[in-house]
Scaffold this active site. Sequence first.
Site, short mmCIF file in Angstrom:
data_model
loop_
_atom_site.label_atom_id
_atom_site.label_comp_id
_atom_site.label_asym_id
_atom_site.label_seq_id
_atom_site.Cartn_x
_atom_site.Cartn_y
_atom_site.Cartn_z
N ASP A 129 0.82 -1.20 0.00
CA ASP A 129 0.00 0.00 0.00
C ASP A 129 0.85 1.25 0.00
O ASP A 129 1.65 1.45 0.90
CB ASP A 129 -0.88 -0.02 1.24
CG ASP A 129 -1.92 1.06 1.22
OD1 ASP A 129 -2.13 1.65 0.16
OD2 ASP A 129 -2.51 1.31 2.26
N HIS A 161 -10.40 -1.00 -7.03
CA HIS A 161 -10.02 0.21 -6.32
C HIS A 161 -9.11 1.12 -7.14
O HIS A 161 -9.32 2.33 -7.17
CB HIS A 161 -9.33 -0.15 -5.01
CG HIS A 161 -8.96 1.04 -4.19
ND1 HIS A 161 -9.88 1.77 -3.47
CD2 HIS A 161 -7.77 1.65 -4.02
CE1 HIS A 161 -9.27 2.76 -2.88
NE2 HIS A 161 -8.00 2.72 -3.19
#
Length: 448
Positions: free
Chosen positions: A258, A356
């Site tokens: 991330d 996403h």
Amino acid sequence: MERTEQPSRPERPSQSEQSEQPGRTDRSAAAGGGRPRGVTRRALLGTAGAGLVVGASAGAAGAVALDRSPAPGPAAGPGGGLGAARVPFHGEHQAGILEPQQARVQLAAFDLADGAGREGLRSLLRRWSRTAARLAAGEPADEFENQVALDAGPCSLTVTFGFGATLFDKAGLADRRPVALEPLPSFPADALDPARGDGDLFLQIGADDALVAVHALRVLQRQAAGTAALRWQAAGFARTPGATAHPVTGRNLMGQIDGTNNPRPGEEGFADKVFCAAGGDRPAWLAGGSYLVFRRIRMLLDNWEALATDRQERVIGRRKSDGSPLSAPAGAGESTPVDLAAQGPDGALAIPADAHVRVAAPAANGGAAMLRRGFSYHDGLLPDGAPDAGLLFLAFQADPRRGFTPVQRKLSRGDGLSRFLRHEASGLYAVPPGAPEGGYVGQTLLES
């Protein structure tokens, strides 16, 4: 908010794709303006020196990975190695924005006491600024020192201050409240607890040692007694510097790499995305400051972990193993550009329509960008046995009306990751510019 794919720099779990590891620079240079002060922000000493900072994600947030170099001069405080790293408190921008994420964070919001007014606020900010500068240098607090961190160095301690919208009326400063500090809109599926969000004054306290961060919060809380009372508090964590064999982008509690995309210092237009400038409806006292959006985002980890790995990857749009986009061959690496038009062998989109990375892409959000700097949290179990864990999302931006709000609106309507997230607390704060030597944070507001 979720892990938005943004122009190179930080954000968080799934809702925020974070930046890789730009070289660390001093605050002025990193912002794209000004001259380096000669003091770099942090030191990564110990195994595999270099500068990683993770981003626990789960909703628009992440960590900034910058190069960590030791501050020149003798190490401050008794701590050696990592503990000796110092981040100067004074500067053009507040510390804790451009610096790499530390391993620990304490977040807290306070409400101003009735009758404290403008003078009480000024006195508190002077006291807090003086103490934060001492602690950042590895020195003991000059009042309410409790020896909790007596044998530690500064450990890259930063204290960042923010002002909530309600502060301005209480302090007699209603005419100076920024227009952009208007309440955030409600988003579908929000389940916000007012007792765990908002607040007149906000503190972000980061350090690479948990005791150092807790010590700073305790001292500042005691100094506020009679002037401001604690409203809520939260603790978070990121990967400890040197924990990996080589610098890598961190993972969030969903196991995803991330922070691949985030605006980065040195990029063209970086300062315009993160820092405020005077003019129009932007007050002069906030020039050089920023806006901070806070969201406590719980991850539905039991549901997420029940998915097969390939299903998790399709929700995000990236491979779990190395962060490479599904539009590229396996092993291509997380830095490989995302190709939203790419198709698989069956002719279907390689990156699903509700993935996403697609929904959060800048192109899908008018180029909206934020500097995400979030931390993971894990606070045990809820009454139903589910983990109370997720992301403490923190995003700095020049204007939340053009940053967080449009991106989160888009994510809440079409992001497949939203099924695995719950936004449970929220806050929006104006972050004043940094304090000069001899000055205090908020001085431009209170004395202009």
